[in-house]
Design a protein around this motif. Structure first.
Motif, mmCIF file in Angstrom:
data_model
loop_
_atom_site.group_PDB
_atom_site.id
_atom_site.type_symbol
_atom_site.label_atom_id
_atom_site.label_comp_id
_atom_site.label_asym_id
_atom_site.label_seq_id
_atom_site.Cartn_x
_atom_site.Cartn_y
_atom_site.Cartn_z
ATOM 1 N N ILE A 4 -8.653 46.335 -13.515
ATOM 2 C CA ILE A 4 -9.846 45.561 -13.153
ATOM 3 C C ILE A 4 -9.548 44.077 -13.140
ATOM 4 N N ILE A 5 -8.880 43.615 -14.208
ATOM 5 C CA ILE A 5 -8.563 42.193 -14.311
ATOM 6 C C ILE A 5 -7.644 41.767 -13.176
ATOM 7 N N ILE A 6 -6.619 42.607 -12.894
ATOM 8 C CA ILE A 6 -5.679 42.270 -11.814
ATOM 9 C C ILE A 6 -6.404 42.197 -10.477
ATOM 10 N N THR A 7 -7.360 43.104 -10.253
ATOM 11 C CA THR A 7 -8.120 43.103 -9.006
ATOM 12 C C THR A 7 -8.925 41.827 -8.849
ATOM 13 N N VAL A 8 -9.597 41.413 -9.929
ATOM 14 C CA VAL A 8 -10.415 40.196 -9.883
ATOM 15 C C VAL A 8 -9.552 38.975 -9.606
ATOM 16 N N SER A 132 -18.384 35.564 -12.189
ATOM 17 C CA SER A 132 -17.560 35.563 -10.987
ATOM 18 C C SER A 132 -16.577 34.411 -11.061
ATOM 19 N N TYR A 133 -15.552 34.469 -10.242
ATOM 20 C CA TYR A 133 -14.476 33.488 -10.306
ATOM 21 C C TYR A 133 -15.009 32.084 -10.037
ATOM 22 N N GLY A 134 -14.796 31.173 -10.961
ATOM 23 C CA GLY A 134 -15.191 29.777 -10.787
ATOM 24 C C GLY A 134 -16.612 29.461 -11.170
ATOM 25 N N SER A 135 -17.425 30.475 -11.468
ATOM 26 C CA SER A 135 -18.833 30.197 -11.751
ATOM 27 C C SER A 135 -19.017 29.401 -13.034
ATOM 28 N N LEU A 136 -18.337 29.814 -14.102
ATOM 29 C CA LEU A 136 -18.481 29.112 -15.373
ATOM 30 C C LEU A 136 -17.906 27.700 -15.302
ATOM 31 N N THR A 137 -16.797 27.540 -14.593
ATOM 32 C CA THR A 137 -16.195 26.215 -14.448
ATOM 33 C C THR A 137 -17.142 25.260 -13.734
ATOM 34 N N ALA A 298 -20.785 33.182 -6.283
ATOM 35 C CA ALA A 298 -21.620 34.376 -6.449
ATOM 36 C C ALA A 298 -21.184 35.513 -5.537
ATOM 37 N N PHE A 299 -20.360 35.234 -4.508
ATOM 38 C CA PHE A 299 -19.883 36.289 -3.612
ATOM 39 C C PHE A 299 -18.755 37.107 -4.239
ATOM 40 N N PHE A 300 -18.130 36.570 -5.287
ATOM 41 C CA PHE A 300 -16.986 37.242 -5.889
ATOM 42 C C PHE A 300 -17.423 38.205 -6.984
ATOM 43 N N PRO A 301 -16.541 39.143 -7.347
ATOM 44 C CA PRO A 301 -16.887 40.095 -8.406
ATOM 45 C C PRO A 301 -17.148 39.393 -9.732
ATOM 46 N N SER A 302 -18.079 39.947 -10.498
ATOM 47 C CA SER A 302 -18.414 39.430 -11.818
ATOM 48 C C SER A 302 -17.882 40.399 -12.866
ATOM 49 N N LEU A 303 -17.106 39.876 -13.810
ATOM 50 C CA LEU A 303 -16.443 40.709 -14.811
ATOM 51 C C LEU A 303 -17.092 40.524 -16.167
ATOM 52 N N THR A 304 -17.387 41.644 -16.840
ATOM 53 C CA THR A 304 -17.931 41.621 -18.192
ATOM 54 C C THR A 304 -17.134 42.584 -19.056
ATOM 55 N N ASN A 326 -15.032 51.098 -29.636
ATOM 56 C CA ASN A 326 -15.060 51.388 -28.207
ATOM 57 C C ASN A 326 -14.860 50.091 -27.430
ATOM 58 N N ALA A 327 -14.441 50.199 -26.201
ATOM 59 C CA ALA A 327 -14.242 49.051 -25.311
ATOM 60 C C ALA A 327 -14.710 49.433 -23.922
ATOM 61 N N ILE A 328 -15.449 48.509 -23.286
ATOM 62 C CA ILE A 328 -15.999 48.761 -21.955
ATOM 63 C C ILE A 328 -15.726 47.549 -21.074
ATOM 64 N N GLY A 329 -15.296 47.804 -19.895
ATOM 65 C CA GLY A 329 -15.144 46.744 -18.911
ATOM 66 C C GLY A 329 -15.930 47.101 -17.671
ATOM 67 N N SER A 330 -16.692 46.112 -17.168
ATOM 68 C CA SER A 330 -17.487 46.390 -15.972
ATOM 69 C C SER A 330 -17.235 45.306 -14.939
ATOM 70 N N LEU A 331 -17.149 45.716 -13.709
ATOM 71 C CA LEU A 331 -16.904 44.808 -12.595
ATOM 72 C C LEU A 331 -18.006 45.021 -11.571
ATOM 73 N N THR A 332 -18.719 43.933 -11.249
ATOM 74 C CA THR A 332 -19.821 44.023 -10.303
ATOM 75 C C THR A 332 -19.494 43.203 -9.072
ATOM 76 N N GLN A 333 -19.388 43.869 -7.957
ATOM 77 C CA GLN A 333 -19.103 43.190 -6.695
ATOM 78 C C GLN A 333 -20.342 43.259 -5.806
ATOM 79 N N PRO A 334 -20.973 42.099 -5.519
ATOM 80 C CA PRO A 334 -22.138 42.127 -4.630
ATOM 81 C C PRO A 334 -21.750 42.648 -3.252
ATOM 82 N N ILE A 335 -22.560 43.549 -2.727
ATOM 83 C CA ILE A 335 -22.323 44.092 -1.383
ATOM 84 C C ILE A 335 -23.481 43.711 -0.461
ATOM 85 N N PHE A 336 -24.673 44.071 -0.853
ATOM 86 C CA PHE A 336 -25.846 43.726 -0.050
ATOM 87 C C PHE A 336 -26.938 43.247 -0.994
#
Length: 453
Positions: A4-8, A132-137, A298-304, A326-336
């Motif tokens: 997931i991280i590599i994809t983002v 998403s990439y760059g949002s926090l910066t 906001a167009f890029f995937p958001s990782l939590t 436990n450990a959970i990773g979630s990736l949200t990619q806006p589509i529509f």
């Protein structure tokens, strides 16, 4: 998780050109001919860089300015700055995971069976929202720009107080001089009225002449009363700025004013960039720039990422409790998103263009203000010598006219009235021009961004 991280990261590197870039002033912002046809210097050390303590050397005025800078307005702005500093500190640590301790316990029974099943958990949970990439910066940089806006607002308020107190101070000094001139003129007219009454008693004057002298004497007394009232109101205005109750203001005379030696305006864009309103316009542009980047991110995937670690007696374990994790990773990619993200991005681009236009207009307005201040200063300085010559000539005319009126019974008394009124008006005009020289210098100082420590 690793995939997931590599994809983002890969997606961000391929499509995020410009999102992480810091704001830079647009190269097409024009700074040419900002001062119009006004004479400018090439020295960057100019009136706009002079500290207000060096600009206003009268210790009484310095004390009043310091008192004004401690008023409620500045205290409120300082509190706003502290609020923005706290908000910025939160934005700077947005990358840090949040930790919570969330113990839970349950008691469960089926059909009131006994004993009831008891279970509990005592985990420590961590959540890391990378967004998403760059949002926090861009959120952090926008918060920094907002803080800078508040700080610039403080400078703007300070410059306004410095200039306002100085203008009121020298307005009071001018009114003092006007009152002195009116007092001297009143005394002169009183004496002239006394002489005319004696001449009438001696048969060398008439009732019409005495009435004219008396009317002018009363007119001067009326003007003196108006000047005294204006001075009291001006003192009240000063007290309002200082946060005082109404009362007298300690001051010197206009003769204590010393014009600063440095009056060059310097490089247009460099010095106008010191002005609070110009800096605020540019910070608006910077904020709009980061808002546009944030909308694009906001167009890029958001990782939590989230995880928990603790103890539990679930799964039939009663005592001792077992380690639970436990450990959970979630990736949200806006589509529509019903066009929402595209609309927000387009709006942010338009807002950035609006801010850019406003910044350019702020520079133009600032340049026009400097041009006007320079023209006013030049005009007032050129009039100084002319007014002095006019007053000197009218003083000679008054002396000669009064001598003729006393030595010649056929001389028209109206000539004396005209000469004396002309002298009074010229003295007031000369004094006002001296005041204008001070006022225009203060206005130019403020127009060039002065007023700082």
């Amino acid at each position: 998780m690793q995939k997931i991280i590599i994809t983002v990261v890969t997606a961000a590197m391929l499509t995020s050109c410009g999102i992480m870039k810091k704001y830079e002033r647009p190269t097409d912002i024009s700074a040419e001919n900002l001062y119009g046809d006004a004479q400018i210097g090439n020295d960057t050390t100019s009136l706009g860089t002079v500290k207000w303590r060096e600009m206003f050397t009268d210790y009484r005025l310095q004390a009043l300015i310091e008192e004004g800078l401690r008023n409620a307005t500045m205290q409120t702005i300082d509190l706003r700055i502290h609020e923005m500093e706290v908000a910025l500190s939160m934005a700077k640590i947005a990358w840090i995971p949040t930790l919570t301790f969330a113990p839970t316990g349950t008691v469960q029974s089926f059909d009131w069976a006994s004993p009831a099943t008891k279970s509990w958990q005592a985990p420590i949970k961590a959540q890391w929202t990378l967004g998403s990439y760059g949002s926090l910066t861009n959120q952090r940089r926008k918060a920094e720009a907002n803080l800078e806006q508040i700080r610039i607002g403080r400078q703007q308020a300070q410059a306004g107080i410095v200039a306002g107190v100085a203008n009121l101070y020298y307005t009071l000094c001018m009114l003092d001089e006007q009152v002195n001139i009116a007092n001297e003129t009143e005394a002169t007219w009183k004496e002239m009225l006394r002489i005319q009454k004696q001449l009438m008693d001696a048969g060398m004057s008439n009732e019409a002449a005495v009435a004219q002298y008396e009317a002018n004497y009363v007119s001067v007394k009326t003007q003196l009363l108006e000047l005294t009232t204006s001075r009291r109101k001006m003192e009240n205005s000063m007290c309002s700025i200082l946060g005082r109750t109404p009362g007298p203001i300690e001051r010197a005379t206009m003769n204590t004013w010393q014009a600063p030696q440095v009056l060059e305006t310097g490089v247009p864009l460099l010095l106008l960039a010191r002005r609070p309103d110009v800096r605020l316009a540019e910070m608006d542009l910077a904020t709009a720039y980061y808002a546009k980047n944030e909308a694009r991110a906001a167009f890029f995937p958001s990782l939590t990422l989230s995880a928990s670690l603790g103890w539990s007696n679930n799964n039939g374990t009663v005592n001792p409790a077992k380690i639970l994790w436990n450990a959970i990773g979630s990736l949200t990619q806006p589509i529509f998103q019903s066009g929402r993200l595209i609309a927000q991005y387009k709006i942010s681009k338009d807002e950035m263009e609006v801010a850019k236009i406003n910044f350019q207009q702020a520079l133009i307005d600032a340049g026009n203000e400097v041009n006007s201040c320079l023209a006013d200063m030049q005009d007032a300085n050129e009039k100084t010598k002319l007014y002095a010559e006019q007053v000197a000539a009218l003083e000679r005319a008054c002396k000669a006219t009064e001598a003729l009126s006393q030595n010649s019974s056929g001389y028209n008394y109206l000539n004396v009235l005209t000469a004396r009124n002309s002298l009074f008006s010229a003295q007031i005009s000369e004094l006002r021009n001296r005041y204008n020289c001070i006022q225009y210098t203060i206005a130019l100082y403020q127009a060039l961004g002065g007023g700082g420590e």
